[in-house]
Structures are given as structure tokens and as C-alpha cells.
Write a protein that holds these residues in place. Structure first.
Motif, PDB file in Angstrom:
ATOM      1  N   MET A 144      -3.439   2.333  -2.516  1.00  0.00           N
ATOM      2  CA  MET A 144      -3.505   0.851  -3.051  1.00  0.00           C
ATOM      3  C   MET A 144      -4.712   0.461  -2.654  1.00  0.00           C
ATOM      4  SD  MET A 144      -1.538  -0.933  -4.938  1.00  0.00           S
ATOM      5  CE  MET A 144       0.161   0.031  -5.015  1.00  0.00           C
ATOM      6  N   LYS A 159      -1.606  -7.672  -0.928  1.00  0.00           N
ATOM      7  CA  LYS A 159      -1.010  -7.354  -2.284  1.00  0.00           C
ATOM      8  C   LYS A 159       0.482  -7.257  -1.870  1.00  0.00           C
ATOM      9  CE  LYS A 159      -0.782  -6.697  -6.574  1.00  0.00           C
ATOM     10  NZ  LYS A 159      -0.924  -7.501  -7.492  1.00  0.00           N
ATOM     11  N   ARG A 195      -7.347   1.135  -5.039  1.00  0.00           N
ATOM     12  CA  ARG A 195      -7.176   0.508  -6.299  1.00  0.00           C
ATOM     13  C   ARG A 195      -7.765  -1.080  -6.134  1.00  0.00           C
ATOM     14  NH1 ARG A 195      -3.739   2.596  -9.941  1.00  0.00           N
ATOM     15  NH2 ARG A 195      -3.049   0.644 -10.542  1.00  0.00           N
TER      16      ARG A 195
END
Length: 216
Positions: free
Chosen positions: A46, A13, A49
């Protein structure tokens, strides 16, 4: 891919030009507890998520129990989570907050909501509004909402923040009970010693990279 595992394949990401998760490869088995530790900004939250479907990968995939996020489903179909601040309604009681949340999926009864509240050491008949809760009570209610629907996947970010010693012991007992029920659990915490008590495997995150920690 097995329908009883979570598969993270080459997950990367990039946000605003910065790589926040870098080529993550991980297989998690059903009914086990996994721990993530690392300093703030290391990528723990993260990664949670990503598994929750709350961010879209720049590259790679997440498959949860046979469902690839972003393809067959947007989010895992059976999930409970605490990630950052939970949007509770400040002028409702704890029970009323959970009842509103439970009304979305209509999977559980009022008594099951009450049971979840009791499990975390709160009183389901407490008439105080959420606004008047202490930090520890707010954290307990957050744990209750994560477990109340008996989800297959539980993601908890810094779940013991604000808990006193009794609250931490209750939390540990809940994690063991949920694991015995068959839930797959991922805990993110900056205290690796806490994770060693509960987790089958622990992983360190640093600058978006993941490394398994082998116990000595």
C-alpha cells in the motif's frame, strides 16, 4: 522541499473503514535504496502504491522530486515499478511486450529494450511467448520493464519471488548499478535479511505503521 528527495508527509489511507496506512512521515534521498519489510497485509504494498500515485490519500501528501502527487502531477514523471501482477500480453514474446510498453512514452530504442532484457538474464530474441515463460522468467521480464527507461524512481514489490540463486545475484547487481546511476529505489520484501544487503535504510511496517530499523 528539496527537488532531489521524496517527501511523504502525514500520509494516511483509510479503506472501507480500516486504516491501511497511518500517519506516515518519511524522507527519501535521491540515489539511495530503501527497504520495507513486514508480513502480508502490513502495509508495504500500500505504501508503494501511495508513492506511485496509484491511491489517493485520505490525509497527507507525497512529493516526488518537487512534484506533489494529485496536484502538479498524478503520478511520478519518471518511474519504473513492479507492484502485484504486471499486465503482460500472454501471446507476445518478451521483447514484443516491452516494445509495446516502451511505445507509450517513446523514450528508448529497440536496442535499449534488448539491453534491459539481457541485463536480467533473458534472450531478447527468444521466440517463446510470455505464456510459456517459467515463473522466474516472468519475474525477470518484470524487472526488465521496470528498469528499461532508466527511471529516477524504482518501486519493486517482492522482486526476487520466483528467482533462482543466479537470478537473485543478477538482481542485486542491477540494483547496485541503478543506484550508482542515481535512481532512488524502494524494495518491499518479507525477508529483511535480503534487504540488509542492498539498502541504506530499512523500515518495518506493521498494521499500517512505519518504523525505521537501526542496524546494530
Amino acid at each position: 522541499m528539496s527537488s532531489n528527495t521524496i517527501e511523504i508527509n502525514n500520509y494516511t489511507k483509510i479503506l472501507k473503514g480500516k486504516t491501511v496506512l497511518s500517519h506516515i512521515n518519511l524522507t527519501l534521498e535521491q540515489g539511495k535504496t530503501y527497504g520495507l519489510f513486514g508480513h502480508n497485509g502490513s502495509g508495504k504494498t500500500m505504501l508503494l502504491r501511495a508513492v506511485a500515485g496509484l491511491i489517493v490519500p485520505t490525509e497527507g501528501t507525497v512529493t516526488v522530486f518537487g512534484e506533489t502527487l494529485g496536484e502538479s502531477v498524478s503520478f511520478p514523471s519518471s518511474m519504473g515499478l513492479i507492484i502485484e501482477n504486471i499486465g503482460f500480453w500472454p501471446y507476445y514474446t518478451g521483447f514484443d511486450n516491452l516494445k509495446i510498453m516502451a511505445s507509450i512514452r517513446k523514450k528508448i530504442t529497440d536496442e535499449e529494450i534488448r539491453q534491459a532484457i539481457r541485463r536480467v538474464g533473458l534472450d531478447p530474441d527468444d521466440k517463446r511467448t510470455y505464456k510459456k515463460y517459467s515463473l522466474g522468467m516472468k519475474q525477470r521480464l518484470g524487472i526488465a520493464q521496470a528498469i528499461m527507461e532508466k527511471p529516477d524512481l524504482i518501486l519493486l514489490d517482492e522482486p526476487t519471488n520466483g528467482l533462482d540463486e543466479e537470478g537473485v545475484e543478477q538482481f542485486r547487481r542491477i540494483i547496485r548499478e541503478e543506484q550508482e546511476r542515481g535512481a532512488t529505489i524502494i524494495l518491499a520484501c518479507h525477508i529483511k535479511e535480503e534487504l540488509s544487503l542492498l539498502c541504506h535504510k530499512r523500515y518495518q511496517m506493521e498494521d499500517g505503521l512505519l518504523k525505521e530499523v537501526v542496524s546494530s
